[in-house]
Scaffold this active site. Structure first.
Site: not given
Length: 486
Positions: A206-207, A250
């Site tokens: 996950d960003i 994301e």
């Protein structure tokens, strides 16, 4: 050949059988009838020679620059096909073999679809060979029908289906696989790994603080960021069987068939570093000045009770743990299946190989060397994770090679002295492993050995696979040999 063409030829054959001897022998009757057909047709005798051809056959030959004498009556058509030397030689020879089989009576008929392209256009034909049902010497009817229009339609349809499938499986923004394709492939791999018993690994990332990124730079830049991260993740995958996909928003996932925890962790760490090194500015991050990712890894042994959803949930839990522990890091969970790797809070990855007394051979020298190898392996693991100088890692690897070489020699001497019946097979396995290690050491400066390759070779091949599994085969024998007599 169309259905109507086929039945017309059949009717001619049947009628010719019923005609008087005078009419059946009339070449003009057959020739004039066949000239009314659009297919290129020839009558071939038992020797492979052309008895007669129709006008369509002659027209096709003329239109393709073929000399009249090569395709007309009296020419041996078998020899013509066998002698083709152009790019269609393989197809021509295959057709000759099929025709010969029908002439010999070893095949009832022969059908072949083939390409025969000119410099100006692509063309395909359907060739048929059927016995001529008349009295007298055995003959066959050869018919070639132009199916280019149908073939082009089939190719166009296949390309359309390919593009449609690509659109169905591809995430529109990032151009890597989408959630739908990932779910399907995960379900497939779960079933396959239940049968094989191999380890299946999954990476979920996950960003970090992506909402802040969008708030700071806008959604257009946010989309560009997602595209760059997706490209980075996909470029880190080395095997065609591995799959990178956008899971949603994301979040991204990597499906890694037949990959143990060490391989999955190595890849996860490579992805984390690669995203960091992209240097995508992120003023809204509370972790770094550039975009980073948090990563969760799960390596599992699939069984009938495990569902794809449970595997994803386990990876998601590790991703949550990575976020909880400060982000920009990798956390993992694994099923160990008797390979003695354990969590170690003092290790950078939380990974440590542990000596297990249950796998003691009963020979003091061998057990002592095995414990030494475990200690060396854990030291190498820490050095590799700490990103020490590559030259230093190479030197350490070379030292390990010498230690392993000495251990193998001592072990072989003990096995031969004990009379272990499979000693030669075990020695052969030693030679294979040493050759593999030697190959890594011999790599030149242009393709240097990486820390991941070292760890895979030493931890997985030498220690976990060989020391625990292969050596375990002789432990019971040595213990029996060394047991005190009563």
């Amino acid at each position: 050949m169309t259905t109507s063409t086929f039945w017309t030829i059949w009717l001619i054959m049947m009628v010719s059988q019923q005609l008087s001897d005078q009419l059946r022998s009339s070449k003009h009757f057959l020739e004039s009838t066949l000239n009314g057909l659009s297919a290129n047709i020839a009558l071939i005798n038992a020797a492979g020679e052309i008895v007669l051809v129709n006008q369509a056959w002659r027209d096709f030959a003329a239109g393709n620059g073929m000399r009249h004498e090569l395709v007309s009556e009296g020419v041996n058509y078998l020899h013509v096909c066998q002698g083709v030397c152009a790019e269609n030689a393989k197809e021509a020879q295959s057709f000759a073999q099929g025709m010969q089989a029908v002439l010999d009576g070893t095949a009832d008929s022969f059908v072949m679809e083939y390409g025969c392209h000119s410099p100006e256009q692509k063309r395909w034909f359907l060739g048929r060979v059927n016995p001529f049902r008349g009295d007298g010497p055995r003959m066959v009817v050869v018919a070639h029908e132009d199916i280019t229009e149908r073939k082009l339609a089939e190719i166009a349809l296949a390309e359309s289906n390919r593009k449609l499938e690509l659109m169905t499986n591809e995430d529109g923004l990032t151009k890597i696989s989408n959630r739908r394709h990932f779910d399907a492939m995960l379900a497939y791999e779960c079933n396959r790994h239940i049968r094989s018993g191999a380890t299946l690994s999954l990476i979920m990332l996950d960003i970090d603080f992506f909402k802040n990124f969008n708030d700071t730079y806008g959604h257009v830049q946010g989309d560009a960021c997602l595209q760059l991260v997706a490209q980075t993740v996909a470029q880190c995958l080395n095997r065609p069987t591995d799959l990178a996909a956008r899971y949603g928003g994301e979040e991204f996932v990597c499906l890694l068939p037949e990959t143990d925890v060490l391989g999955a962790l190595s890849l996860a760490e490579n992805i984390r570093k690669a995203v960091l090194q992209r240097g995508i500015p992120h003023a809204g991050s509370q972790v770094a000045s550039v975009v980073t990712v948090s990563v969760g890894v799960v390596s599992c042994l699939c069984d009938a009770s495990a569902t794809p959803e449970q595997i994803v949930q386990r990876a998601d839990e590790q991703l949550y743990q990575a976020k909880h522990d400060g982000r920009n890091c990798v956390k993992f969970s694994a099923d160990w299946d008797d390979l003695h790797i354990q969590h170690n809070s003092s290790s950078s990855w939380g990974l440590q190989v542990v000596w297990n007394r249950d796998y003691s051979s009963g020979n003091a020298l061998i057990d002592g060397q095995h414990m030494e190898l475990v200690s060396i392996v854990n030291g190498l693991l820490e050095c590799a994770i700490a990103e020490e100088d590559a030259t230093d890692l190479r030197l350490r690897f070379s030292n390990v090679y010498q230690i392993v070489e000495k251990h193998f020699a001592d072990e072989e001497e003990i096995l031969h002295a004990s009379g272990y019946p499979d000693a030669q097979e075990h020695v052969a396995r030693h030679h294979e492993l040493l050759q593999k290690c030697s190959g890594l050491l011999d790599q030149d400066a242009e393709s240097p050995v990486t820390s991941v390759q070292m760890l895979q070779c030493i931890i997985h091949d030498l220690v976990l696979n060989h020391m625990v599994k292969e050596d375990g085969k002789y432990f019971a024998y040595l213990k029996t040999e060394n047991a005190p007599a009563h």
